[in-house]
Design an enzyme around this catalytic site. Structure first.
Site, PDB file in Angstrom:
ATOM      1  N   THR A 129      48.701  48.161  47.633  1.00 27.83           N
ATOM      2  CA  THR A 129      47.324  47.770  47.368  1.00 27.83           C
ATOM      3  C   THR A 129      46.934  48.352  46.049  1.00 27.83           C
ATOM      4  O   THR A 129      45.864  48.615  45.875  1.00 27.83           O
ATOM      5  CB  THR A 129      46.491  48.334  48.467  1.00 27.83           C
ATOM      6  OG1 THR A 129      46.534  49.867  48.390  1.00 27.83           O
ATOM      7  CG2 THR A 129      46.995  47.832  49.561  1.00 27.83           C
ATOM      8  N   GLU A 145      43.242  39.440  37.919  1.00 31.18           N
ATOM      9  CA  GLU A 145      42.541  40.694  38.987  1.00 31.18           C
ATOM     10  C   GLU A 145      42.984  41.917  38.535  1.00 31.18           C
ATOM     11  O   GLU A 145      44.182  42.316  37.860  1.00 31.18           O
ATOM     12  CB  GLU A 145      43.404  40.010  40.320  1.00 31.18           C
ATOM     13  CG  GLU A 145      42.993  41.022  41.448  1.00 31.18           C
ATOM     14  CD  GLU A 145      43.931  42.271  41.682  1.00 31.18           C
ATOM     15  OE1 GLU A 145      45.060  42.143  41.234  1.00 31.18           O
ATOM     16  OE2 GLU A 145      43.506  43.224  42.013  1.00 31.18           O
ATOM     17  N   PHE A 146      42.364  42.912  39.104  1.00 29.19           N
ATOM     18  CA  PHE A 146      42.617  44.321  38.530  1.00 29.19           C
ATOM     19  C   PHE A 146      44.195  44.857  38.619  1.00 29.19           C
ATOM     20  O   PHE A 146      44.614  45.573  37.897  1.00 29.19           O
ATOM     21  CB  PHE A 146      41.547  45.188  39.373  1.00 29.19           C
ATOM     22  CG  PHE A 146      41.767  46.660  38.905  1.00 29.19           C
ATOM     23  CD1 PHE A 146      42.507  47.694  39.853  1.00 29.19           C
ATOM     24  CD2 PHE A 146      41.040  47.258  37.717  1.00 29.19           C
ATOM     25  CE1 PHE A 146      42.654  49.008  39.118  1.00 29.19           C
ATOM     26  CE2 PHE A 146      41.328  48.553  37.384  1.00 29.19           C
ATOM     27  CZ  PHE A 146      42.171  49.500  37.961  1.00 29.19           C
ATOM     28  N   ASN A 147      44.566  44.813  39.857  1.00 31.01           N
ATOM     29  CA  ASN A 147      46.032  45.419  39.936  1.00 31.01           C
ATOM     30  C   ASN A 147      46.915  44.722  39.130  1.00 31.01           C
ATOM     31  O   ASN A 147      47.804  45.449  38.650  1.00 31.01           O
ATOM     32  CB  ASN A 147      46.536  45.193  41.463  1.00 31.01           C
ATOM     33  CG  ASN A 147      45.700  46.085  42.292  1.00 31.01           C
ATOM     34  OD1 ASN A 147      45.154  47.254  42.206  1.00 31.01           O
ATOM     35  ND2 ASN A 147      45.685  45.756  43.817  1.00 31.01           N
ATOM     36  N   HIS A 150      39.167  44.314  49.792  1.00 33.33           N
ATOM     37  CA  HIS A 150      40.499  43.802  49.416  1.00 33.33           C
ATOM     38  C   HIS A 150      41.667  44.234  50.227  1.00 33.33           C
ATOM     39  O   HIS A 150      42.218  43.298  50.792  1.00 33.33           O
ATOM     40  CB  HIS A 150      40.686  44.058  47.683  1.00 33.33           C
ATOM     41  CG  HIS A 150      39.419  43.735  47.043  1.00 33.33           C
ATOM     42  ND1 HIS A 150      39.322  42.196  46.527  1.00 33.33           N
ATOM     43  CD2 HIS A 150      38.596  44.347  46.390  1.00 33.33           C
ATOM     44  CE1 HIS A 150      38.292  42.226  45.747  1.00 33.33           C
ATOM     45  NE2 HIS A 150      37.861  43.445  45.560  1.00 33.33           N
ATOM     46  N   ASP A 151      41.879  45.475  49.981  1.00 35.90           N
ATOM     47  CA  ASP A 151      43.160  46.025  50.630  1.00 35.90           C
ATOM     48  C   ASP A 151      43.302  45.897  52.071  1.00 35.90           C
ATOM     49  O   ASP A 151      44.382  45.710  52.498  1.00 35.90           O
ATOM     50  CB  ASP A 151      43.339  47.459  50.175  1.00 35.90           C
ATOM     51  CG  ASP A 151      43.491  47.603  48.472  1.00 35.90           C
ATOM     52  OD1 ASP A 151      42.872  48.913  48.024  1.00 35.90           O
ATOM     53  OD2 ASP A 151      43.834  46.647  47.744  1.00 35.90           O
ATOM     54  N   ASN A 168      42.824  52.795  40.599  1.00 31.04           N
ATOM     55  CA  ASN A 168      41.398  52.985  40.651  1.00 31.04           C
ATOM     56  C   ASN A 168      40.839  54.221  40.046  1.00 31.04           C
ATOM     57  O   ASN A 168      39.594  54.283  39.589  1.00 31.04           O
ATOM     58  CB  ASN A 168      41.060  53.079  42.181  1.00 31.04           C
ATOM     59  CG  ASN A 168      41.163  51.571  42.920  1.00 31.04           C
ATOM     60  OD1 ASN A 168      40.809  50.636  42.151  1.00 31.04           O
ATOM     61  ND2 ASN A 168      41.541  51.746  44.192  1.00 31.04           N
ATOM     62  N   ASP A 200      46.375  53.033  45.901  1.00 33.14           N
ATOM     63  CA  ASP A 200      45.591  53.927  44.790  1.00 33.14           C
ATOM     64  C   ASP A 200      44.108  54.202  45.144  1.00 33.14           C
ATOM     65  O   ASP A 200      42.950  53.602  44.685  1.00 33.14           O
ATOM     66  CB  ASP A 200      45.384  53.359  43.469  1.00 33.14           C
ATOM     67  CG  ASP A 200      44.663  52.019  43.543  1.00 33.14           C
ATOM     68  OD1 ASP A 200      44.229  51.483  42.486  1.00 33.14           O
ATOM     69  OD2 ASP A 200      44.640  51.318  44.725  1.00 33.14           O
ATOM     70  N   ASP A 257      41.342  50.746  49.597  1.00 30.07           N
ATOM     71  CA  ASP A 257      42.621  51.357  49.858  1.00 30.07           C
ATOM     72  C   ASP A 257      42.521  52.488  51.161  1.00 30.07           C
ATOM     73  O   ASP A 257      43.153  52.673  51.946  1.00 30.07           O
ATOM     74  CB  ASP A 257      43.163  52.416  48.817  1.00 30.07           C
ATOM     75  CG  ASP A 257      43.335  51.605  47.275  1.00 30.07           C
ATOM     76  OD1 ASP A 257      42.382  51.286  46.871  1.00 30.07           O
ATOM     77  OD2 ASP A 257      44.529  50.987  47.085  1.00 30.07           O
TER      78      ASP A 257
HETATM   79  O1  RIB Z   1      41.082  43.961  42.428  1.00 24.71           O
HETATM   80  C1  RIB Z   1      41.011  44.509  43.863  1.00 24.71           C
HETATM   81  C2  RIB Z   1      41.993  45.868  43.989  1.00 24.71           C
HETATM   82  O2  RIB Z   1      41.866  46.581  42.865  1.00 24.71           O
HETATM   83  C3  RIB Z   1      41.835  46.445  45.160  1.00 24.71           C
HETATM   84  O3  RIB Z   1      43.127  46.917  45.147  1.00 24.71           O
HETATM   85  C4  RIB Z   1      41.050  47.568  44.630  1.00 24.71           C
HETATM   86  O4  RIB Z   1      41.506  48.802  45.436  1.00 24.71           O
HETATM   87  C5  RIB Z   1      41.330  47.608  43.115  1.00 24.71           C
HETATM   88  O5  RIB Z   1      42.349  48.641  43.316  1.00 24.71           O
HETATM   89 CA    CA Z   2      43.803  49.386  45.406  1.00 27.43          CA
END
Ligand code: RIB
Ligand code: CA
Length: 312
Positions: A123, A163-165, A238-239, A38, A9, A14
């Site tokens: 990701t 966590e966001f994902n 992160h990714d 995102n 995303d 990413d």
């Molecule tokens: O928490 C980090 C994740 O969330 C990463 O994949 C970042 O791109 C966001 O999508």
């Molecule tokens: Ca991501």
């Protein structure tokens, strides 16, 4: 050689992960699939197409589910900006998506290729992956492995524990973790060690000066967002950790353990609950990342990015 589908995303980190997957010759990037996260599906798909064109690659992009399975979408414009790649000026893509049903394409690619051939790197929120597993459960035993940037063993980012994902689509994450496929979860415990300091940034730009303007645009914007929103002096990338692990698993310390996803909790929704209590069950096919070999990680990132040529 790893034959990879990258579900992403883009998103600043990413974008770096996508560059690595296109740059390192050990990865055969078969296709890219996109999911809302995102930013909206439309924006992240446009970004993926532009990033691929920027470095002159021909990788088919399939857009996926526009929203999470159940939850209302809540994009991360507060980190990635209105376009999803604020801070970088990319030409609008000339190519169109190869298809608009990523889940079907993921199933097709896995089922049409030999057993244990395709590696899935994710990701983004797991909406497309969950849909693919629901459409064709056989992919779970056929895929070589699923390597995901997602979750956390300890502390979250969007909430104290989520966590966001995972938080964006917890139901999809629950579906994925409840299937029997080999999953490596690279969570925040690992990615918060992948801090892109100004020294590291200079090193990456030096490794590929013609990509330097885009790399600086990405990392500078990402740094400002993380400073303002999460009080990080420099941004955690992160990714790229998921791609780095795919290239060299020794870069992440992992432990085998079952992972469950909280979807009902009032304050814990989106939490990835890693059961580290005792020896993992013999048939456990999930492992979680606990630590990053930081020096090895940046060497992997630098080497992959150095190979890219910017399309004039
Ligand atoms: O928490 C980090 C994740 O969330 C990463 O994949 C970042 O791109 C966001 O999508
Ligand atoms: Ca991501």
């Amino acid at each position: 050689m790893k034959h990879v589908i990258l579900d992403c995303d883009p998103g600043h980190d990413d974008a770096l992960a996508l560059f690595m997957a296109m740059g390192d010759p050990q990865i055969d990037l078969m296709e890219v699939t996109t999911a809302g996260g995102n930013q909206s599906l439309e924006k992240v798909t446009k970004n993926a197409l532009s990033l691929i064109e920027l470095v002159g690659k021909k990788v088919p992009v399939y857009s996926g589910c526009p929203t999470p399975l159940v939850k209302a979408p809540k994009w991360a414009g507060y980190i990635h900006g209105e376009t999803g790649l604020d801070g970088v000026k990319l030409d609008p893509p000339k190519t169109r998506v190869a298809g608009t049903h990523a889940a079907e394409q993921i199933v097709k690619t896995i089922m049409e290729n030999p057993d244990q051939y395709v590696t899935l790197i994710t990701t983004a929120p797991l909406t497309n992956i969950a849909m693919a597993a629901l459409l064709e459960p056989k992919i779970c035993s056929r895929v070589k492995e699923v390597i995901m940037m997602l979750g956390a063993v300890h502390t979250g980012n969007v909430t104290p524990v989520a966590e966001f994902n995972t938080y964006t689509d917890p139901e999809a994450a629950k579906v994925v973790f409840e299937r029997e496929w080999p999953i490596t979860m690279i969570g925040l415990d690992v990615t918060h060690q992948a801090i892109c300091t100004k020294e590291v940034q200079q090193r990456l730009v030096k490794a590929n000066p013609e990509l330097g303007e885009v790399l600086n645009g990405l990392i500078n914007f990402f740094r400002d967002s993380y400073k303002d929103e999460e009080c990080f002096p420099d941004p955690p990338t992160h990714d790229p950790c998921a791609v780095a692990y795919t290239l060299d698993p020794s870069v992440v310390k992992t432990v085998k353990c079952p992972v469950s996803v909280e979807t009902k909790g009032e304050v814990t929704c989106g939490m990835t609950v890693a059961d580290l209590r005792a020896m993992a069950p013999k048939d456990c096919r999930t492992q979680v990342g606990l630590a990053l070999d930081v020096e090895k990680f940046w060497n992997i990132v630098e080497k992959a990015i150095a190979n890219l040529k910017v399309e004039k």
